[in-house]
Design an enzyme around this catalytic site. Structure first.
Site, PDB file in Angstrom:
ATOM      1  N   TYR A 116     -30.589 -43.376  -1.593  1.00 24.20           N
ATOM      2  CA  TYR A 116     -31.279 -42.807  -0.196  1.00 24.20           C
ATOM      3  C   TYR A 116     -30.212 -43.040   0.834  1.00 24.20           C
ATOM      4  O   TYR A 116     -29.676 -42.250   1.882  1.00 24.20           O
ATOM      5  CB  TYR A 116     -32.509 -43.187  -0.069  1.00 24.20           C
ATOM      6  CG  TYR A 116     -33.097 -42.290   1.142  1.00 24.20           C
ATOM      7  CD1 TYR A 116     -33.871 -41.126   1.150  1.00 24.20           C
ATOM      8  CD2 TYR A 116     -33.242 -43.378   2.319  1.00 24.20           C
ATOM      9  CE1 TYR A 116     -34.402 -40.553   2.124  1.00 24.20           C
ATOM     10  CE2 TYR A 116     -33.853 -42.686   3.354  1.00 24.20           C
ATOM     11  CZ  TYR A 116     -34.339 -41.283   3.285  1.00 24.20           C
ATOM     12  OH  TYR A 116     -35.131 -40.639   4.418  1.00 24.20           O
ATOM     13  N   SER A 155     -43.878 -29.575   4.506  1.00 27.18           N
ATOM     14  CA  SER A 155     -44.490 -31.025   4.552  1.00 27.18           C
ATOM     15  C   SER A 155     -43.861 -31.625   5.729  1.00 27.18           C
ATOM     16  O   SER A 155     -42.601 -31.471   6.105  1.00 27.18           O
ATOM     17  CB  SER A 155     -44.416 -31.477   3.338  1.00 27.18           C
ATOM     18  OG  SER A 155     -44.839 -33.069   3.384  1.00 27.18           O
ATOM     19  N   GLY A 156     -44.412 -32.678   5.972  1.00 32.31           N
ATOM     20  CA  GLY A 156     -43.718 -33.765   7.175  1.00 32.31           C
ATOM     21  C   GLY A 156     -43.057 -33.394   8.213  1.00 32.31           C
ATOM     22  O   GLY A 156     -43.444 -32.638   9.049  1.00 32.31           O
ATOM     23  N   ASP A 168     -34.559 -23.835  -3.632  1.00 28.77           N
ATOM     24  CA  ASP A 168     -34.301 -24.965  -3.615  1.00 28.77           C
ATOM     25  C   ASP A 168     -32.996 -25.385  -2.980  1.00 28.77           C
ATOM     26  O   ASP A 168     -32.117 -24.665  -3.417  1.00 28.77           O
ATOM     27  CB  ASP A 168     -34.045 -25.455  -5.184  1.00 28.77           C
ATOM     28  CG  ASP A 168     -34.080 -26.829  -5.517  1.00 28.77           C
ATOM     29  OD1 ASP A 168     -32.992 -27.541  -4.768  1.00 28.77           O
ATOM     30  OD2 ASP A 168     -34.515 -27.301  -6.610  1.00 28.77           O
ATOM     31  N   VAL A 169     -32.864 -26.327  -2.223  1.00 26.34           N
ATOM     32  CA  VAL A 169     -31.486 -26.464  -1.522  1.00 26.34           C
ATOM     33  C   VAL A 169     -30.442 -26.911  -2.424  1.00 26.34           C
ATOM     34  O   VAL A 169     -29.113 -26.831  -2.137  1.00 26.34           O
ATOM     35  CB  VAL A 169     -31.486 -27.646  -0.531  1.00 26.34           C
ATOM     36  CG1 VAL A 169     -32.531 -27.141   0.922  1.00 26.34           C
ATOM     37  CG2 VAL A 169     -32.122 -28.878  -0.982  1.00 26.34           C
ATOM     38  N   ASP A 178     -38.857 -23.980   1.276  1.00 26.73           N
ATOM     39  CA  ASP A 178     -39.358 -25.140   0.487  1.00 26.73           C
ATOM     40  C   ASP A 178     -39.187 -24.833  -0.960  1.00 26.73           C
ATOM     41  O   ASP A 178     -39.005 -23.790  -1.353  1.00 26.73           O
ATOM     42  CB  ASP A 178     -40.691 -25.636   0.999  1.00 26.73           C
ATOM     43  CG  ASP A 178     -40.831 -27.203   0.815  1.00 26.73           C
ATOM     44  OD1 ASP A 178     -40.744 -27.839   1.643  1.00 26.73           O
ATOM     45  OD2 ASP A 178     -40.917 -27.651  -0.526  1.00 26.73           O
ATOM     46  N   THR A 231     -45.297 -39.415   6.028  1.00 24.97           N
ATOM     47  CA  THR A 231     -45.267 -38.072   5.363  1.00 24.97           C
ATOM     48  C   THR A 231     -45.508 -38.427   3.923  1.00 24.97           C
ATOM     49  O   THR A 231     -45.678 -39.466   3.510  1.00 24.97           O
ATOM     50  CB  THR A 231     -43.825 -37.648   5.678  1.00 24.97           C
ATOM     51  OG1 THR A 231     -42.905 -38.590   4.994  1.00 24.97           O
ATOM     52  CG2 THR A 231     -43.315 -37.439   7.107  1.00 24.97           C
ATOM     53  N   LYS A 247     -27.762 -40.574   3.152  1.00 30.87           N
ATOM     54  CA  LYS A 247     -28.031 -40.445   4.574  1.00 30.87           C
ATOM     55  C   LYS A 247     -26.883 -40.917   5.253  1.00 30.87           C
ATOM     56  O   LYS A 247     -26.709 -40.031   6.436  1.00 30.87           O
ATOM     57  CB  LYS A 247     -29.401 -40.988   5.014  1.00 30.87           C
ATOM     58  CG  LYS A 247     -30.652 -40.565   4.299  1.00 30.87           C
ATOM     59  CD  LYS A 247     -30.864 -39.246   4.674  1.00 30.87           C
ATOM     60  CE  LYS A 247     -31.829 -38.514   4.237  1.00 30.87           C
ATOM     61  NZ  LYS A 247     -32.331 -37.246   4.568  1.00 30.87           N
TER      62      LYS A 247
HETATM   63  N1  LIG Z   1     -40.750 -39.876   6.638  1.00 24.57           N
HETATM   64  C1  LIG Z   1     -39.867 -40.677   7.199  1.00 24.57           C
HETATM   65  O1  LIG Z   1     -40.245 -41.825   7.380  1.00 24.57           O
HETATM   66  C2  LIG Z   1     -38.159 -40.245   7.298  1.00 24.57           C
HETATM   67  C3  LIG Z   1     -37.358 -41.086   7.802  1.00 24.57           C
HETATM   68  C4  LIG Z   1     -36.363 -40.891   7.695  1.00 24.57           C
HETATM   69  C5  LIG Z   1     -35.569 -39.687   7.169  1.00 24.57           C
HETATM   70  N2  LIG Z   1     -36.553 -38.836   6.651  1.00 24.57           N
HETATM   71  C6  LIG Z   1     -35.914 -37.504   6.244  1.00 24.57           C
HETATM   72  O2  LIG Z   1     -36.773 -36.503   6.789  1.00 24.57           O
HETATM   73  C7  LIG Z   1     -36.618 -35.246   5.619  1.00 24.57           C
HETATM   74  C8  LIG Z   1     -37.956 -34.976   5.639  1.00 24.57           C
HETATM   75  O3  LIG Z   1     -38.891 -35.893   4.938  1.00 24.57           O
HETATM   76  P1  LIG Z   1     -40.181 -35.854   4.990  1.00 24.57           P
HETATM   77  O4  LIG Z   1     -40.563 -37.530   5.227  1.00 24.57           O
HETATM   78  O5  LIG Z   1     -40.717 -35.198   6.007  1.00 24.57           O
HETATM   79  O6  LIG Z   1     -40.846 -35.882   3.596  1.00 24.57           O
HETATM   80  P2  LIG Z   1     -41.914 -34.921   2.962  1.00 24.57           P
HETATM   81  O7  LIG Z   1     -41.751 -35.341   1.382  1.00 24.57           O
HETATM   82  O8  LIG Z   1     -43.273 -35.011   3.389  1.00 24.57           O
HETATM   83  O9  LIG Z   1     -41.224 -33.582   3.056  1.00 24.57           O
HETATM   84  C9  LIG Z   1     -39.978 -33.012   2.402  1.00 24.57           C
HETATM   85  C10 LIG Z   1     -40.114 -31.728   1.936  1.00 24.57           C
HETATM   86  O10 LIG Z   1     -38.883 -31.046   1.454  1.00 24.57           O
HETATM   87  C11 LIG Z   1     -39.292 -30.403   0.313  1.00 24.57           C
HETATM   88  N3  LIG Z   1     -37.991 -30.669  -0.632  1.00 24.57           N
HETATM   89  C12 LIG Z   1     -37.591 -31.740  -1.346  1.00 24.57           C
HETATM   90  N4  LIG Z   1     -36.588 -31.311  -2.247  1.00 24.57           N
HETATM   91  C13 LIG Z   1     -36.229 -30.201  -2.008  1.00 24.57           C
HETATM   92  C14 LIG Z   1     -35.266 -29.276  -2.498  1.00 24.57           C
HETATM   93  N5  LIG Z   1     -34.708 -29.645  -3.441  1.00 24.57           N
HETATM   94  N6  LIG Z   1     -35.175 -27.941  -1.873  1.00 24.57           N
HETATM   95  C15 LIG Z   1     -36.112 -27.536  -0.926  1.00 24.57           C
HETATM   96  N7  LIG Z   1     -37.130 -28.327  -0.465  1.00 24.57           N
HETATM   97  C16 LIG Z   1     -37.119 -29.354  -1.147  1.00 24.57           C
HETATM   98  C17 LIG Z   1     -40.450 -30.947  -0.199  1.00 24.57           C
HETATM   99  O11 LIG Z   1     -40.912 -30.049  -1.320  1.00 24.57           O
HETATM  100  C18 LIG Z   1     -41.202 -31.366   0.890  1.00 24.57           C
HETATM  101  O12 LIG Z   1     -41.960 -30.239   1.271  1.00 24.57           O
HETATM  102  C19 LIG Z   1     -35.979 -35.998   4.642  1.00 24.57           C
HETATM  103  O13 LIG Z   1     -34.599 -35.434   4.553  1.00 24.57           O
HETATM  104  C20 LIG Z   1     -36.019 -37.228   4.586  1.00 24.57           C
HETATM  105  O14 LIG Z   1     -35.175 -38.131   4.127  1.00 24.57           O
HETATM  106  C21 LIG Z   1     -37.799 -38.957   6.525  1.00 24.57           C
END
Ligand SMILES: NC(=O)c1ccc[n+]([C@@H]2O[C@H](COP(=O)([O-])OP(=O)(O)OC[C@H]3O[C@@H](n4cnc5c(N)ncnc54)[C@H](O)[C@@H]3O)[C@@H](O)[C@H]2O)c1
Length: 281
Positions: free
Chosen positions: A184, A38-39, A85-86, A59, A219, A188
Site C-alpha cells: 500500500y 464508497s467512501g 475495473d481500473v 466502480d 470508510t 501510494k
Molecule cells: N480511508 C482512508 O483512510 C484513506 C486514507 C488514505 C488514502 N485513501 C485512499 O482513498 C481511496 C478511496 O478509498 P476509501 O477509503 O474510500 O475506500 P473504500 O473501500 O470505501 O472505497 C474504494 C472504492 O474503490 C472501488 N474499487 C476498488 N478496486 C477497484 C477497481 N479495481 N476498479 C474500480 N473500482 C475499484 C471499491 O469497490 C470501492 O467502492 C483509495 O485510493 C485509498 O487508498 C483512503
C-alpha cells in the site's frame, strides 16, 4: 471610517469573480470519479454533483455503484454509473470516451479507486517476511497500474485548456508508516510521483494534475483485513486531532482542486490528515 463588505454581485449584477459561487464553481463541468461507490470517492462524486457537475461514477462493484448513483439522482444530481475495473485499460478508455461524449465533454477526473494491502509491520502480520506475493501484485495492479490506466485514458479524452486531474495517494505514501502494509505505502508513494510527472507533461495542454494525500477516514477500505483488531485505535492515536475523519470532510478540498480557484495549482500534494504527519516520529 467604516469598512464595507461588497455584496455578492459585481457592477454588472452577475456574481463577483471573488464570490465563492464563481471561484469554486463546477456547474456544467463534466467529471469522472473512480472508486465512487464508497467512501472518499462517493463523497467526491457527491460534492461535484451537488454543485452542478455532470458526474460519471465508476466502480467495479455493481450493487454499491447502483445505490450510490440512485441516491444522488434522487437528489436531482446529474449522474451516470460506469461499471468498470481500473485494472482494465480498454474499459477505462471506454469510460473516458463516453464521458467525453456526454454534454460538453470531460473536464475533471478523480483517479481515486484503491485497495488496502492489510496491516503494517507494527502488527506482525504485516512484517516483511509475511508479504504475500499475490496480494502485493493485486495492490500494485489496482493502486498504481489502475491509476495509470485512469490518468492515461483521461488525458486522451479530456477537454484541454482548463482540465483537472486529481489522484488519491495517502500520507502512507509520503513517509514511513508502520500501520499499513508495504504494498500500500509503496503504491501510494509511486502515484504521487506519477501524478507530478503528468502535471509537468500536461501543463501545456491546460490540464492540472494534483494529489490528495489523506490520513485516516472512516470508510470500507480496511473492513476486510483479517486481524483488524486495534487498527482503528492505532490510527486514531496517530492523529494530532485524536479522531478519524468522516468521508464528507474530503469535500472542500476536492471541490477546491476541481474548481477555477485551482487554476494555478498543479503538481502539488495536499495532505488532509488531522495532523498525522506533523506528530509522527
Ligand atoms: N480511508 C482512508 O483512510 C484513506 C486514507 C488514505 C488514502 N485513501 C485512499 O482513498 C481511496 C478511496 O478509498 P476509501 O477509503 O474510500 O475506500 P473504500 O473501500 O470505501 O472505497 C474504494 C472504492 O474503490 C472501488 N474499487 C476498488 N478496486 C477497484 C477497481 N479495481 N476498479 C474500480 N473500482 C475499484 C471499491 O469497490 C470501492 O467502492 C483509495 O485510493 C485509498 O487508498 C483512503
Amino acid at each position: 471610517m467604516e469598512s464595507s463588505i461588497t455584496g455578492r454581485a459585481g457592477s454588472s449584477g452577475a456574481p463577483h469573480p471573488s464570490h465563492p459561487e464563481v471561484l469554486f464553481s463546477v456547474t456544467g463541468r463534466g467529471a469522472v470519479v473512480t472508486g465512487a461507490a464508497s467512501g472518499l470517492g462517493f463523497a467526491i462524486a457527491r460534492v461535484l454533483a451537488r454543485n452542478g457537475a455532470r458526474v460519471v461514477l465508476v466502480d467495479a462493484v455493481a450493487d454499491t455503484l447502483d445505490r450510490a448513483v440512485a441516491d444522488l439522482a434522487a437528489e436531482g444530481c446529474v449522474v451516470r454509473a460506469a461499471l468498470a475495473d481500473v485494472r482494465d485499460p480498454a474499459a477505462m478508455d471506454a469510460v473516458m470516451a463516453e464521458a467525453a461524449a456526454w454534454g460538453s465533454g470531460l473536464d475533471i477526473v478523480f483517479a481515486n479507486a484503491g485497495i488496502s494491502s492489510g496491516l503494517g509491520h507494527r502488527f506482525g502480520v504485516g512484517a516483511l517476511a509475511e508479504i504475500d506475493q499475490e496480494r502485493w501484485n493485486g495492490v500494485i495492479d489496482v493502486n498504481l497500474t489502475g491509476l495509470m490506466n485512469t490518468v492515461r485514458a483521461a488525458a486522451r479524452h479530456m477537454n484541454e485548456g482548463d482540465g483537472r486531474i486529481v489522484v488519491t495517494s495517502s500520507v502512507a505514501g509520503l513517509a514511513p508508516d508502520p500501520l499499513v502494509g508495504y504494498a500500500y505505502s509503496s503504491s501510494k508513494a509511486a502515484v504521487t510521483l506519477f501524478a507530478q510527472n503528468a502535471a509537468a507533461e500536461l501543463a501545456s495542454r491546460g490540464i492540472n494534475v494534483n494529489v490528495i494525500a489523506p490520513g485516516s477516514f472512516l470508510t470500507a477500505i480496511g473492513a476486510k483485513n483479517p486481524g483488524n483488531t486495534g487498527m482503528i485505535e492505532a490510527l486514531t492515536a496517530a492523529t494530532a486531532t485524536k479522531r478519524i475523519a468522516d468521508p464528507a470532510e474530503i469535500e472542500g478540498l476536492a471541490l477546491l482542486l476541481a474548481s477555477p480557484a485551482a487554476r494555478h495549482i498543479t503538481g502539488s500534494v495536499f495532505v488532509i490528515d488531522g495532523g498525522v504527519l506533523v506528530t509522527r516520529n
